[in-house]
Design an enzyme around this catalytic site. Structure first.
Site, short mmCIF file in Angstrom:
data_model
loop_
_atom_site.label_atom_id
_atom_site.label_comp_id
_atom_site.label_asym_id
_atom_site.label_seq_id
_atom_site.Cartn_x
_atom_site.Cartn_y
_atom_site.Cartn_z
N GLY A 157 22.78 -4.73 -52.69
CA GLY A 157 22.06 -3.95 -53.67
C GLY A 157 21.14 -2.94 -53.00
CB CYS A 158 19.77 0.28 -54.17
SG CYS A 158 19.22 -0.14 -55.85
CE1 TYR A 159 13.44 -0.81 -56.16
CE2 TYR A 159 14.87 -1.69 -57.87
CZ TYR A 159 13.83 -0.86 -57.48
OH TYR A 159 13.18 -0.08 -58.42
#
Length: 337
Positions: free
Chosen positions: A149-151
């Site tokens: 995921g990005c976070y």
């Protein structure tokens, strides 16, 4: 030529995937899928692709995709990915999954955070987590990669060197992260309408954001100890980018130069992590596959900063890093601009 398909081609991350893959002369995009039944041409969905890719977005079955493609990028929502990936793999198609369906090890944890029973639980815990800066050696032989995921990428890259070297306590780590609106996806939602989010910043998913168990799990593997973070994401009125400001507790006295040297040693030879002296700025990584990292002190408190483009290093770019390693290309192919 390596033939690839992109499932879920209408989204922001899928557009970035297409643009990156078009820069690789050894890759041919042979299939695009969409849940739209009228099979729109890709340039109707993404007008910037006019004259660059001549394909419709079709409602293809996994068997039809496997007949055309060697690799599939699944840019589908969670749950939708696990419905098609087993058939793709059974037909010999290798997969990079951009959803969260294969990132967690425990199906019970998946069900708790995603409120859905996992229908392919035997692959959880054995699927390679596709963060090349940590597990590049496991990626080339894999048939299925769980794209981060990005976070999570922002946070993990910022904290992994400290945990791996036992420089910080594994619990009580505060992560204050801010993301651009594109992180919420392309489907319209009330909170991301222009008049709702412009000139405003707000926290969301407090205590419930689905990237929390992913961050804990991956960093626990890196640390060898159970890691628990306090993760609070914020919606910021910009198109793209993430800045994570993190507050870990040091286990011993160490100065800033020593910590930066730990980062530089840990990421030596990793082309997409830049350890910098200044505080990272999202505009410096926008449109790139770089993650910029630095640290500062406020009194005795260490502060870690990590910034990346949520659509590229946080999604499509790292997916292409994984694909490049799986296909035998240089990890940087198509990603240095």
């Amino acid at each position: 030529m390596t033939k690839v398909a992109i499932m879920g081609a209408s989204g922001y991350a899928a557009l970035e995937l297409i643009k990156i893959l078009l820069r690789n002369p050894e890759v041919e995009i042979v299939a695009l899928t969409s849940r739209q039944t009228d099979a729109p041409h890709i340039n109707e969905i993404h007008p910037c692709l006019e004259g660059r890719l001549d394909l419709p977005c079709e409602a293809l079955t996994p068997a039809q995709i496997s007949e055309r493609a060697d690799f599939a990028f699944c840019a589908l929502p969670h749950v939708a990915s696990m419905e098609v990936i087993p058939d793709l793999l059974a037909d010999g198609c290798r997969v990079v999954d951009l959803s969260a369906d294969y990132r967690l090890n425990d199906p019970a944890i998946y069900e708790k955070w995603y409120h859905h029973v996992h229908t392919d639980p035997t692959r959880l815990g054995s699927t390679v987590y596709g963060l090349p800066e940590l597990w590049a050696e496991k990626i080339p032989p894999a048939d299925l990669i769980a794209n981060p995921g990005c976070y999570t990428s922002t946070s993990i890259l910022g904290l992994a060197p400290l945990l791996a070297n036992n420089l910080i306590e594994p619990t009580g780590i505060i992560i204050d992260a801010k993301s651009g609106v594109s992180g919420a996806g392309r489907n319209p939602k009330l909170a991301t309408l222009y008049s709702e989010c412009n000139e405003s910043i707000t926290a969301y998913g407090v205590g419930t954001h689905r990237h929390t168990p992913e961050i804990d799990e991956v960093l626990s593997t890196v640390s060898g100890k159970e890691v628990q973070v306090v993760f609070t994401p914020h919606l910021t009125p910009m198109n793209r980018g993430i800045l994570a400001t993190m507050y870990p507790r040091l286990t011993s006295e160490v100065n800033r130069d020593e910590i930066l040297n730990v980062y530089r040693s840990f990421y030596a030879g990793k082309p997409f992590v830049r350890v910098i002296d200044r505080i990272p700025v999202t505009k410096d990584v926008a449109g790139t596959n770089y993650c910029d990292i630095s640290v500062q002190f406020s009194g005795d408190q260490l502060i870690v900063f990590s910034a990346l483009d949520n659509l590229i290093k946080g999604a499509a770019g790292v997916a292409v890093q994984n694909f490049n390693l799986m296909a035998g290309y240089s990890e940087t192919t198509g990603l240095i601009i």
